[in-house]
Scaffold this motif. Structure first.
Motif, PDB file in Angstrom:
ATOM      1  N   SER A  95      -9.445  -1.234  -5.097  1.00  0.00           N
ATOM      2  CA  SER A  95      -8.330  -1.481  -4.191  1.00  0.00           C
ATOM      3  C   SER A  95      -8.273  -0.343  -3.183  1.00  0.00           C
ATOM      4  O   SER A  95      -8.260   0.831  -3.550  1.00  0.00           O
ATOM      5  CB  SER A  95      -7.020  -1.537  -4.985  1.00  0.00           C
ATOM      6  N   GLY A  96      -8.258  -0.661  -1.890  1.00  0.00           N
ATOM      7  CA  GLY A  96      -8.235   0.357  -0.840  1.00  0.00           C
ATOM      8  C   GLY A  96      -7.046   1.280  -0.942  1.00  0.00           C
ATOM      9  O   GLY A  96      -7.178   2.499  -0.839  1.00  0.00           O
ATOM     10  N   SER A 110       2.432  -2.444   2.560  1.00  0.00           N
ATOM     11  CA  SER A 110       2.157  -3.289   1.385  1.00  0.00           C
ATOM     12  C   SER A 110       1.233  -4.467   1.704  1.00  0.00           C
ATOM     13  O   SER A 110       0.700  -5.090   0.789  1.00  0.00           O
ATOM     14  CB  SER A 110       3.470  -3.804   0.799  1.00  0.00           C
ATOM     15  N   THR A 111       1.013  -4.782   2.988  1.00  0.00           N
ATOM     16  CA  THR A 111       0.128  -5.902   3.326  1.00  0.00           C
ATOM     17  C   THR A 111      -1.350  -5.511   3.253  1.00  0.00           C
ATOM     18  O   THR A 111      -2.213  -6.375   3.319  1.00  0.00           O
ATOM     19  CB  THR A 111       0.435  -6.431   4.742  1.00  0.00           C
ATOM     20  N   LEU A 112      -1.636  -4.227   3.137  1.00  0.00           N
ATOM     21  CA  LEU A 112      -3.025  -3.768   3.076  1.00  0.00           C
ATOM     22  C   LEU A 112      -3.497  -3.791   1.622  1.00  0.00           C
ATOM     23  O   LEU A 112      -3.393  -2.804   0.898  1.00  0.00           O
ATOM     24  CB  LEU A 112      -3.146  -2.356   3.657  1.00  0.00           C
ATOM     25  N   THR A 113      -4.026  -4.936   1.200  1.00  0.00           N
ATOM     26  CA  THR A 113      -4.378  -5.110  -0.212  1.00  0.00           C
ATOM     27  C   THR A 113      -5.870  -5.356  -0.411  1.00  0.00           C
ATOM     28  O   THR A 113      -6.274  -5.821  -1.466  1.00  0.00           O
ATOM     29  CB  THR A 113      -3.597  -6.296  -0.813  1.00  0.00           C
ATOM     30  N   ILE A 165      -0.257   4.933   6.046  1.00  0.00           N
ATOM     31  CA  ILE A 165      -1.336   3.975   6.304  1.00  0.00           C
ATOM     32  C   ILE A 165      -0.699   2.677   6.783  1.00  0.00           C
ATOM     33  O   ILE A 165       0.251   2.190   6.177  1.00  0.00           O
ATOM     34  CB  ILE A 165      -2.156   3.701   5.020  1.00  0.00           C
ATOM     35  N   PHE A 166      -1.225   2.119   7.888  1.00  0.00           N
ATOM     36  CA  PHE A 166      -0.630   0.923   8.484  1.00  0.00           C
ATOM     37  C   PHE A 166      -1.725   0.077   9.128  1.00  0.00           C
ATOM     38  O   PHE A 166      -2.802   0.586   9.445  1.00  0.00           O
ATOM     39  CB  PHE A 166       0.430   1.312   9.519  1.00  0.00           C
ATOM     40  N   PRO A 167      -1.485  -1.236   9.310  1.00  0.00           N
ATOM     41  CA  PRO A 167      -2.492  -2.094   9.943  1.00  0.00           C
ATOM     42  C   PRO A 167      -2.870  -1.586  11.333  1.00  0.00           C
ATOM     43  O   PRO A 167      -2.015  -1.079  12.073  1.00  0.00           O
ATOM     44  CB  PRO A 167      -1.805  -3.460  10.027  1.00  0.00           C
TER      45      PRO A 167
END
Length: 179
Positions: free
Chosen positions: A74-75, A97-100, A137-139
């Motif tokens: 998991s990244g 939380s969307t970075l899965t 960390i963000f998109p």
């Protein structure tokens, strides 16, 4: 004046720089790092000048690690685990939380920041470390800095030298595998 900073500014000294209008209680930190080197020289008018070179989080920049994620990981967890393993209880995290996504990679004696950059690239994410030691960390492209400006010769200075100062470097060889 009179070489006041010659005895104060030395390699690895922590420097915090603020950009506040009220010097009594500064709060707007614009640099928090350590000195890499101090260089002395003369101007054309024979005035002495001192150039101080430093970096934020040099302990992260200089660290080389070996990690194997070739089986996938998991990244988000990988980033948190790396920071916690090498810098226990120093950093906290604010990860979208969307970075899965799952990341893959085998890193042998690779700079820590290169490993983090590769993980972020695989997650299609961006990141930063704040002055409060929060790893965010963000998109990719979802956060834009609309408050700060970069102005040439104001808060962005040109590079006069190319490369790093290798005066303290030693020759070293790292060999992996059978002899």
């Amino acid at each position: 004046t009179n070489g006041y900073f010659n005895g104060i500014l030395k390699k690895a000294t922590r420097i915090k720089t603020y950009a506040d209008q009220i010097p009594a209680s500064p709060t707007n930190v614009i640099f928090d790092g350590r000195i890499d080197s101090v260089k002395h020289s003369l101007e054309e008018t024979n005035n002495f000048i001192m150039n101080v070179y430093g970096r934020m989080n040099p302990q992260i920049s200089d660290l080389h690690i070996t990690k194997d994620y070739s089986g996938g990981a998991s990244g988000n967890s990988a980033i948190q685990d790396l920071f916690n393993e090498f810098f226990s209880n120093v950093y906290t995290f604010d990860i979208d939380s969307t970075l899965t996504g799952t990341i893959y990679g085998e890193y042998i004696n690779t700079p820590f920041l290169s490993v983090i950059a590769d993980i972020l690239k695989q997650l299609e994410a961006d990141g930063r470390i704040g002055f409060d030691n929060v790893v965010t960390i963000f998109p990719e492209g979802t956060q834009v800095n609309s408050r700060e400006k970069i102005v040439y010769w104001d808060n962005m200075l040109p590079f006069g030298e190319i490369g790093q100062d290798f005066i303290d470097e030693k020759n070293r060889v790292i060999v992996y595998g059978a002899a």
